[in-house]
Design an enzyme around this catalytic site. Structure first.
Site, mmCIF file in Angstrom:
data_model
loop_
_atom_site.group_PDB
_atom_site.id
_atom_site.type_symbol
_atom_site.label_atom_id
_atom_site.label_comp_id
_atom_site.label_asym_id
_atom_site.label_seq_id
_atom_site.Cartn_x
_atom_site.Cartn_y
_atom_site.Cartn_z
ATOM 1 N N SER A 1 0.663 -1.307 0.093
ATOM 2 C CA SER A 1 -0.037 -0.115 0.010
ATOM 3 C C SER A 1 0.902 1.134 -0.377
ATOM 4 O O SER A 1 2.087 1.108 0.290
ATOM 5 C CB SER A 1 -1.103 -0.008 1.338
ATOM 6 O OG SER A 1 -0.166 -0.093 2.292
ATOM 7 N N GLU B 1 1.363 5.536 0.835
ATOM 8 C CA GLU B 1 0.857 6.870 1.525
ATOM 9 C C GLU B 1 1.177 7.907 0.405
ATOM 10 O O GLU B 1 2.365 8.158 -0.043
ATOM 11 C CB GLU B 1 1.384 6.958 2.820
ATOM 12 C CG GLU B 1 0.709 8.393 3.308
ATOM 13 C CD GLU B 1 1.197 8.488 4.763
ATOM 14 O OE1 GLU B 1 0.762 7.907 5.747
ATOM 15 O OE2 GLU B 1 1.916 9.305 4.946
ATOM 16 N N ASP C 1 -1.471 15.917 15.055
ATOM 17 C CA ASP C 1 -0.545 16.919 15.522
ATOM 18 C C ASP C 1 -1.209 18.023 15.870
ATOM 19 O O ASP C 1 -2.164 18.555 15.018
ATOM 20 C CB ASP C 1 0.490 16.839 14.812
ATOM 21 C CG ASP C 1 1.315 15.596 14.735
ATOM 22 O OD1 ASP C 1 1.535 14.969 15.535
ATOM 23 O OD2 ASP C 1 1.706 15.311 13.453
ATOM 24 N N PHE D 1 11.208 14.567 10.281
ATOM 25 C CA PHE D 1 10.062 13.564 10.546
ATOM 26 C C PHE D 1 10.336 12.603 11.759
ATOM 27 O O PHE D 1 9.424 12.299 12.959
ATOM 28 C CB PHE D 1 9.916 12.843 9.278
ATOM 29 C CG PHE D 1 9.514 13.412 7.942
ATOM 30 C CD1 PHE D 1 8.622 14.960 8.309
ATOM 31 C CD2 PHE D 1 9.598 12.942 6.831
ATOM 32 C CE1 PHE D 1 8.287 15.237 7.047
ATOM 33 C CE2 PHE D 1 9.070 13.629 5.702
ATOM 34 C CZ PHE D 1 8.400 14.713 5.865
ATOM 35 N N HIS E 1 3.887 -0.919 3.529
ATOM 36 C CA HIS E 1 3.358 0.213 3.516
ATOM 37 C C HIS E 1 4.238 1.181 3.146
ATOM 38 O O HIS E 1 5.240 1.451 4.102
ATOM 39 C CB HIS E 1 2.322 0.464 4.719
ATOM 40 C CG HIS E 1 1.529 2.029 4.381
ATOM 41 N ND1 HIS E 1 0.425 1.915 3.722
ATOM 42 C CD2 HIS E 1 1.809 2.961 4.882
ATOM 43 C CE1 HIS E 1 -0.118 3.164 3.832
ATOM 44 N NE2 HIS E 1 0.765 3.932 4.567
#
Length: 314
Positions: A31, A33, A125, A234, A284
């Protein structure tokens, strides 16, 4: 967690003895993102990535949601377009930040009406980096409450976040696991892990989750690193550790983007292969709206284009 089966041990030995990517079975699934584009040029880049990765037959693709709901309209437009124009199941990220329960319900029903059946439910966030999370007075206090609320609105498929190295705001590793279990118990179908850079990190987390009674699928999140500075930012936000050896591998490559890409692909592909040796069959990828690195790693894992996912008839 049960001991590895003989077939897994054989696979682990094969991963060490044979060429690392020789003749994999092609039984992995993936998958991807994406994030919603801000400009027309970024929109073109996103759709190029989707068109490139679509033939690999992803189980789903997900689209992120900015801090404080700052990308709400763009997230909705992107997910709705993927649902409308392709055959790829699309998941929309949705957070609790600065939204009442009524607003969440309005957003969720709009997704359902647009044909979206999968939500990635997150606490989210705060709008300002460094601020502590503060629930909306009429909203959900956390992701577990959000999952329960969404399940009452419609029978969504729901994914949630997992943190192999512990969320920075969690008081302890055990509290972090308890929070994940609460999200699963509230109705989440699976967890998607935050990125990490050591397969052992994921395996240890998977074992801890199983020992805590979490039986839902946990997908490892893979971030192919092409910009170490961005990745460090990140990582600081999600508690991931960048190992010193990885820093050293990228030294001296600031002015060599093509070399950075090759190094990034090598690191991520090797880790993915070791995860595969440990029994992982779904990956992912955090694509950052670029297809090349994720596509290359998928190819090394044995995936080949399936029947092309064409645009739906207008």
């Amino acid at each position: 967690m049960s001991r590895p089966s003989l077939s897994q041990l054989e696979e682990a030995r094969r991963a060490l003895d044979a060429p690392l990517f020789a003749d994999l079975a092609g039984d992995a699934t993936v998958s991807f993102e994406f994030f919603p584009p801000k400009t027309e040029k970024m929109d073109e880049q996103l759709w190029h990535a989707i068109e490139t990765l679509a033939p690999l037959g992803p189980r789903f693709v997900s689209v992120t949601y900015g801090a404080g709901g700052s990308t709400r309209e763009r997230t909705h437009a992107t997910v709705a377009r993927i649902t409308r124009e392709t055959d790829i199941p699309a998941a929309a990220h949705l957070t609790c930040v600065e939204a009442s329960k009524a607003e969440i319900e309005e957003i969720a029903r709009a997704y359902w009406d647009a044909g979206v059946r999968h939500i990635v439910a997150l606490r989210g966030d705060p709008p300002q980096a460094g601020e502590a999370f503060s629930p909306h007075p009429e909203g959900y206090a956390n992701a577990a409450e959000l999952v329960g609320g969404l399940k009452k609105i419609a029978p969504f498929e729901i994914s949630v976040a997992a943190y192999p190295e512990c969320h920075p705001a969690s008081p302890s590793v055990q509290a972090d696991l308890d929070n994940l279990k609460a999200k699963i118990d509230a109705g989440a179908d699976r967890a998607i892990s935050q990125f990490f850079f050591s397969p052992e990190t994921f395996f240890r987390f998977r074992d801890r989750a199983a020992a805590a009674g979490i039986s839902a699928e946990i997908l490892p999140g893979i971030l192919p690193v092409s910009n170490v500075a961005t990745t460090r930012k990140f990582a600081g936000m999600c508690g991931a550790v960048i190992p010193p050896w990885m820093d050293r591998l990228f030294e001296g490559l600031d002015d060599h983007p093509a070399a950075r890409q090759l190094v990034a692909a090598t690191i991520a592909a090797e880790m993915s292969r070791r995860l595969y040796a440990g029994g992982v069959r779904h990956f992912h990828f955090y694509t950052l709206n670029r297809a090349e690195l994720a596509y290359a790693i998928c190819h090394l894992l044995g995936l080949r284009p399936k029947t092309h996912v064409s645009e739906k008839a207008a």
